[in-house]
Design a protein around this motif. Structure first.
Motif: not given
Length: 475
Positions: A52-53, A185-188, A279-281, A331-332
């Motif tokens: 997840f970027t 990941d939690a906030i996303m 979750c990508l959906m 990710p960076a």
């Protein structure tokens, strides 16, 4: 308010990265792979964080907006790759533990007995992934600029975010990335669920009503049709991406795998992480909602944030921006660890471990500064190279696959020849004759040429030698 939320989020991510470790790492192995001590929960967030970027968060919504269901190509390839890794991870982790691998270059150099191969794979990794690093940093500025309308704020956020990422990466290494991955990941996920409910309801009365309207007004968005994103593009892009992830051709995925406490941790993750890919959906649904609301010429990368501003209160939009910021910064940090480890271990070769450690840290600073400067002044300079991230690195797949066998069946010469041939084909089809491949993913064409060259050169070298080309290592 939104700008205040954004900078508070950037600072919070930096602080979490710092507290991921109480003191600086003692050596490169501790810094790059966390001492190979991470348990299941940490590994879960660390490996999920690689998927997840900024592209996932903003790009998936944009791809659904512009290409409709063609965006769904991104759903199956990671679960397919995880099935492959379920069986390969134990072998790879065990060899890494026994032989001291930190990078993909270490693995290839050891398995084929070739420093040239280790260096070539490292150069390919750095060249193909550096634009991916710039994408995260540029994405950070784009996020702020889209929600504030102020280019200066976007530039400032890029500078502050980049400085904090460099600081906590130098201090905490992979442990800092792991600590920030929990928050990211939690906030996303919370933000995506809120958007999934709020945006379709606000604009269309619900998800079902939204798709009913799309079916009536834009039925072409619900099928994979002729054009740039046709069936051939869909299938070949999915195959190339699955091979790249499943055979570990992206250099920044190696530190996470090598950091596991034991192979059981990896297998447990690869069993359940395909479920997480659902979750990508979520951002794709936002892209579908935008089809009915925004003009066709709208910047596809901005549709998620544009709809958020229209459908949500200011403070909730601020949380969306913080989540988007996290998908850029975390990710960076992981990419920086992958790039710097390749440079220190496989490109700039020094014997003293402490000097290697400092070269690694210097690379973090230089790579991030380069990505930041280009992101501010020449954001388009590396943009085309981003096309090589998957199609370029996937040319290492045959070498990785054969290297995992108990006895490597070919030597370094066929592998080197195959990689060079595959990369030449990819570069030619990407930048010179861009229409020759049609809608076929150029990485797959390069991979086919790569495999043929490996087979032919292996047969020729064996014929001239009068005996099989011996493998340098058996593990």
């Amino acid at each position: 308010m939104i700008l205040a939320f954004t900078f508070a989020g950037i600072v919070l991510i930096g602080v979490l990265g710092f507290v991921g470790r109480r003191r600086p790492a003692a050596d490169l192995a501790e810094w790059a792979v966390g001492g190979r001590k991470f348990g299941a929960l940490t590994m879960w967030f660390l490996q999920a964080g690689e998927v997840f970027t900024t592209f996932t968060f903003l790009g998936m919504a944009g791809l659904a907006f512009s290409g409709g269901v063609a965006a769904m190509y991104a759903l199956p390839y990671v679960p397919i790759a995880y099935v492959v890794l379920f069986f390969l991870a134990k072998r790879l982790w065990t060899m890494g533990k026994e032989r001291g691998y930190l990078t993909q270059g270490d693995f290839l150099e050891d398995r084929y007995g070739s420093r040239a191969l280790g260096t070539l794979s490292a150069v390919i990794g750095v060249v193909c992934v550096l634009p991916y690093l710039q994408l995260q940093i540029t994405g950070l500025g784009l996020i702020v600029r889209l929600v504030t309308g102020d280019a200066a704020s976007g530039t400032l956020s890029m500078i502050v975010g980049c400085l904090l990422v460099v600081a906590f990466v130098l201090w905490a290494g992979l442990r800092g990335v792991a600590a920030t991955s929990y928050f990211k990941d939690a906030i996303m996920l919370v933000v995506l669920v809120v958007l999934l409910i709020a945006v379709p309801v606000y604009f269309h009365g619900g998800i079902s009503a939204m798709f009913h309207q799309i079916e009536q007004l834009h039925p072409e968005k619900l099928i994979v049709h002729a054009g740039a994103n046709d069936h051939v593009w869909f299938v070949t892009s999915m195959v190339v991406s699955a091979i790249g992830v499943g055979l570990m051709t992206l250099p920044h995925t190696w530190p996470a795998l090598m950091s596991a406490r034991d192979p059981k941790v990896l297998r447990r993750n690869y069993t359940w992480m395909p479920v997480y890919e659902i979750c990508l959906m979520l951002p794709m649904f936002i892209g579908f909602a935008a089809i009915l609301v925004l003009p066709k010429k709208t910047d596809s990368n901005g549709v998620l944030l544009t709809l958020s501003k229209q459908a949500l209160p200011g403070w909730v939009t601020g949380l969306v921006v913080v989540a988007a910021t996290a998908t850029a910064m975390v990710p960076a940090a992981g990419i920086l660890i992958g790039i710097s480890s390749l440079v220190a271990r496989n490109i700039v070769r020094v014997r003293r471990e402490r000097l290697q450690f400092w070269i690694n840290h210097g690379t973090v600073v230089v790579a991030s500064a380069l990505a930041l400067v280009l992101g501010i002044f020449r954001p388009d300079l590396l943009a085309n190279l981003l096309l090589l991230t998957y199609s370029g690195t996937v040319q290492l797949a045959p070498a990785n696959a054969l290297g995992l066998l108990r006895r490597v069946p070919v030597g370094k010469v066929p592998i080197l020849a195959g990689i060079v041939a595959g990369e030449i084909v990819v570069v030619w089809l990407t930048f010179v004759d861009t229409h020759l491949a049609g809608t076929i993913n150029v990485g797959l064409i390069g991979l086919a040429v790569n495999a043929v060259v490996v087979a032919v050169v292996a047969l020729v070298t064996r014929a001239f030698a009068g005996r099989p080309d011996p493998a340098p290592a058996q593990v």
